[in-house]
Design a protein around this motif. Structure first.
Motif, PDB file in Angstrom:
ATOM      1  N   VAL A  44      -6.825   3.587   1.619  1.00  0.00           N
ATOM      2  CA  VAL A  44      -7.762   3.723   2.818  1.00  0.00           C
ATOM      3  C   VAL A  44      -7.431   2.085   3.036  1.00  0.00           C
ATOM      4  CG1 VAL A  44      -9.532   4.220   4.027  1.00  0.00           C
ATOM      5  CG2 VAL A  44      -9.297   5.408   2.208  1.00  0.00           C
ATOM      6  N   VAL A  45      -6.472   1.662   4.288  1.00  0.00           N
ATOM      7  CA  VAL A  45      -6.845   0.969   4.336  1.00  0.00           C
ATOM      8  C   VAL A  45      -7.512   0.064   6.185  1.00  0.00           C
ATOM      9  CG1 VAL A  45      -5.000  -0.948   5.586  1.00  0.00           C
ATOM     10  CG2 VAL A  45      -4.801   1.026   4.241  1.00  0.00           C
ATOM     11  N   THR A  46      -8.694  -0.784   5.829  1.00  0.00           N
ATOM     12  CA  THR A  46      -8.529  -0.862   7.379  1.00  0.00           C
ATOM     13  C   THR A  46      -9.151  -1.809   7.504  1.00  0.00           C
ATOM     14  OG1 THR A  46     -10.934  -2.020   5.057  1.00  0.00           O
ATOM     15  CG2 THR A  46     -11.340   0.958   6.665  1.00  0.00           C
ATOM     16  N   GLY A  47      -9.199  -2.504   8.531  1.00  0.00           N
ATOM     17  CA  GLY A  47      -9.495  -3.582   9.445  1.00  0.00           C
ATOM     18  C   GLY A  47      -7.982  -4.238   9.321  1.00  0.00           C
ATOM     19  N   ASP A  48      -7.116  -3.519   9.358  1.00  0.00           N
ATOM     20  CA  ASP A  48      -5.511  -3.743  10.283  1.00  0.00           C
ATOM     21  C   ASP A  48      -5.402  -3.800  11.625  1.00  0.00           C
ATOM     22  OD1 ASP A  48      -3.883  -4.473   9.890  1.00  0.00           O
ATOM     23  OD2 ASP A  48      -2.329  -2.783   9.388  1.00  0.00           O
ATOM     24  N   ASN A  49      -6.104  -5.168  12.566  1.00  0.00           N
ATOM     25  CA  ASN A  49      -6.298  -4.738  13.455  1.00  0.00           C
ATOM     26  C   ASN A  49      -4.926  -5.016  14.272  1.00  0.00           C
ATOM     27  OD1 ASN A  49      -5.911  -7.620  12.571  1.00  0.00           O
ATOM     28  ND2 ASN A  49      -8.308  -8.423  13.713  1.00  0.00           N
ATOM     29  N   GLY A  50      -3.838  -5.300  14.129  1.00  0.00           N
ATOM     30  CA  GLY A  50      -2.276  -5.410  14.288  1.00  0.00           C
ATOM     31  C   GLY A  50      -2.392  -6.865  14.691  1.00  0.00           C
ATOM     32  N   VAL A  57      -9.170  -5.713  -2.529  1.00  0.00           N
ATOM     33  CA  VAL A  57      -9.092  -4.651  -2.552  1.00  0.00           C
ATOM     34  C   VAL A  57     -10.439  -4.261  -3.305  1.00  0.00           C
ATOM     35  CG1 VAL A  57      -8.059  -3.073  -4.030  1.00  0.00           C
ATOM     36  CG2 VAL A  57      -6.621  -4.940  -2.814  1.00  0.00           C
ATOM     37  N   THR A  58     -11.054  -2.811  -3.072  1.00  0.00           N
ATOM     38  CA  THR A  58     -12.099  -2.414  -3.250  1.00  0.00           C
ATOM     39  C   THR A  58     -12.303  -1.006  -4.461  1.00  0.00           C
ATOM     40  OG1 THR A  58     -13.329  -3.907  -1.447  1.00  0.00           O
ATOM     41  CG2 THR A  58     -14.359  -2.618  -2.921  1.00  0.00           C
ATOM     42  N   ASP A  59     -13.094  -0.818  -5.830  1.00  0.00           N
ATOM     43  CA  ASP A  59     -12.498   0.076  -6.019  1.00  0.00           C
ATOM     44  C   ASP A  59     -13.811   1.132  -6.926  1.00  0.00           C
ATOM     45  OD1 ASP A  59     -13.429  -0.899  -9.173  1.00  0.00           O
ATOM     46  OD2 ASP A  59     -11.178  -2.201  -9.121  1.00  0.00           O
ATOM     47  N   GLN A  60     -13.858   2.243  -6.771  1.00  0.00           N
ATOM     48  CA  GLN A  60     -15.111   2.773  -7.077  1.00  0.00           C
ATOM     49  C   GLN A  60     -15.198   3.106  -9.489  1.00  0.00           C
ATOM     50  OE1 GLN A  60     -14.987   5.753  -4.844  1.00  0.00           O
ATOM     51  NE2 GLN A  60     -16.847   4.637  -4.055  1.00  0.00           N
ATOM     52  N   VAL A  74       0.727  -1.232   0.326  1.00  0.00           N
ATOM     53  CA  VAL A  74       0.174   0.151   0.263  1.00  0.00           C
ATOM     54  C   VAL A  74       1.139   1.549  -0.328  1.00  0.00           C
ATOM     55  CG1 VAL A  74      -1.530   1.022   1.567  1.00  0.00           C
ATOM     56  CG2 VAL A  74      -2.134  -0.839   1.102  1.00  0.00           C
ATOM     57  N   GLU A  75       2.082   1.210   1.024  1.00  0.00           N
ATOM     58  CA  GLU A  75       2.989   2.757   0.986  1.00  0.00           C
ATOM     59  C   GLU A  75       3.772   2.203  -0.342  1.00  0.00           C
ATOM     60  OE1 GLU A  75       2.066   4.259   3.567  1.00  0.00           O
ATOM     61  OE2 GLU A  75       0.611   3.256   4.254  1.00  0.00           O
ATOM     62  N   SER A  76       3.877   1.413  -1.126  1.00  0.00           N
ATOM     63  CA  SER A  76       4.325   1.374  -2.689  1.00  0.00           C
ATOM     64  C   SER A  76       3.600   1.574  -2.988  1.00  0.00           C
ATOM     65  CB  SER A  76       5.557   0.669  -2.608  1.00  0.00           C
ATOM     66  OG  SER A  76       4.866  -0.961  -3.122  1.00  0.00           O
ATOM     67  N   HIS A  77       2.574   2.139  -2.866  1.00  0.00           N
ATOM     68  CA  HIS A  77       1.681   2.366  -4.442  1.00  0.00           C
ATOM     69  C   HIS A  77       0.875   3.717  -4.259  1.00  0.00           C
ATOM     70  CE1 HIS A  77       1.589  -1.444  -5.322  1.00  0.00           C
ATOM     71  NE2 HIS A  77       1.210  -1.176  -7.066  1.00  0.00           N
TER      72      HIS A  77
END
Ligand code: ADP
Length: 272
Positions: A134-140, A188-191, A119-122
Motif C-alpha cells: 500500500v502506497v501512501t502520501g504520494d501527493n503528486g 517502508v513499514t511491515d507487520q 513498488v510496481e515491480s514488487h
C-alpha cells in the motif's frame, strides 16, 4: 630564557604531531582489520556454494544413467549457482556503493517516480507471499536529486523485498512518501516479526543476519542493508530503522533535496 620556551614549544608541536600520527595509525589499523574481516567473510560465504557446486557436479557425473537422480542434482546445481550469482552481484554492488560518486555517475532522478516503479515491480513478489503493498502520501509533488538511479532503486528494492519476506501471510507493507522542504523521506513499514534490540544496531553490518541459517536458506546474502546504507550516505542521505518485536519494522530512507536549495539560489541570483 627564550631558547627554553622555543624548545618547550617544539616539544609540544612534536607531541601533537605524534598524537595525530598515533590516531592515524589507529585508524589505518582499524581500516585494515575491517578489510581483512571483509575478505575473510567473502571467502567464507563463497566457499559454501562453490563446494556444493563441485560436489553436485561430481555426483551428477556418477549418476549419469539415473535420470531421476540427475534431475534432483541439476535442481540443486541451479539453486547453488543462483546463490553464487546473487553473492557476486551484491559484492559488486557493495563496492560500488562504497565508492564516492563521480560527477558522471550523477543524473537527475525523480524519487517518487523511482519509488512507484519499484513498488510496481514488487507487486508480483508481494502477492506470491500473500502480502498487500500500500502506497501512501504520494501527493503528486516531485523531488528530484542528482544521483545514481540504479543504486537508489536497489536501496528501495532491498527494503521492499525485506519487508515482504518478513511479513506474515495476509500482512500489509506500507510505503510512505513524504516530500519535505529539504528532504524526501521514503518509509517502508511491515507487520513482520520485528527485530530484537540487540540485533537492531548490527543489521547494517556486512553479512550480518539475525537468524543466519534461516535467512541464508531463503537466499538473502546479508549485504542488502549494508549496500543501502552506503548508497544513502554516498548521496548525502541516510537510512534509519524502528522496530518492535511482535509488531513490525519500519525502515526509512532520507534523501537531501538539492532542487529546493538550487531553486532558492537561482531566485536569489535573479533578485541580485
Ligand atoms: P538479507 O540478505 O539477510 O536480507 P539484509 O542486509 O537485507 O540481508 O538484512 C540483514 C538482516 O536484518 C536480515 O538477515 C534480517 O535478519 C534482518 N531484517 C532486515 N529487514 C527486516 C525486516 N523488515 N523485518 C525483520 N528483520 C529484518
Amino acid at each position: 630564557v627564550p631558547g627554553d620556551s622555543i624548545r618547550v614549544h617544539i616539544i609540544r608541536i612534536q607531541a601533537r604531531f605524534l598524537a595525530v600520527l598515533a590516531e592515524d595509525i589507529g585508524e589505518e589499523q582499524r581500516v585494515n582489520a575491517m578489510r581483512r574481516d571483509f575478505i575473510a567473510n567473502v571467502s567464507h560465504e563463497l566457499k559454501t556454494p562453490i563446494a556444493a557446486i563441485g560436489l553436485l557436479a561430481e555426483a551428477t557425473q556418477e549418476a549419469a544413467d539415473d535420470s531421476e537422480t540427475v534431475r534432483g542434482f541439476a535442481k540443486s546445481l541451479v539453486k547453488e549457482s543462483r546463490r553464487l550469482g546473487e553473492l557476486s552481484r551484491d559484492i559488486i554492488q557493495l563496492s560500488e556503493a562504497q565508492s564516492t560518486l563521480r560527477p558522471e555517475d550523477r543524473q537527475a532522478v525523480s524519487l517518487p517516480a523511482l519509488v512507484r516503479r519499484e513498488v510496481e515491480s514488487h507487486r508480483e513478489f508481494a502477492s506470491q507471499h500473500g502480502v498487500e503493498l500500500v502506497v501512501t502520501g504520494d501527493n503528486g509533488l516531485d523531488a528530484v536529486i542528482q544521483g545514481r538511479a540504479a543504486s537508489l532503486s536497489a536501496a528501495v528494492a532491498n527494503l521492499l523485498s525485506n519487508a515482504i519476506r518478513h511479513s506474515p501471510e495476509g500482512g500489509r507493507v506500507g510505503v510512505g512518501m513524504e516530500v519535505k522542504r529539504n528532504s524526501f523521506v521514503v518509509t517502508v513499514t511491515d507487520q513482520g516479526e520485528g527485530i530484537a534490540p540487540e540485533h537492531l544496531g548490527r543489521i547494517f553490518e556486512r553479512f550480518y543476519r539475525v537468524d543466519g541459517a534461516r535467512t541464508r536458506g531463503e537466499g538473502g546474502t546479508g549485504l542488502g542493508l549494508s549496500i543501502a546504507r552506503h548508497t544513502m550516505r554516498a548521496h548525502g542521505g541516510d537510512i534509519d530503522v524502528w522496530s518492535q518485536q511482535g509488531v513490525g519494522s519500519s525502515f526509512s530512507l532520507t534523501f537531501p533535496r538539492h532542487d529546493a536549495e538550487d531553486a532558492e539560489k537561482s531566485t536569489k541570483r535573479l533578485k541580485k
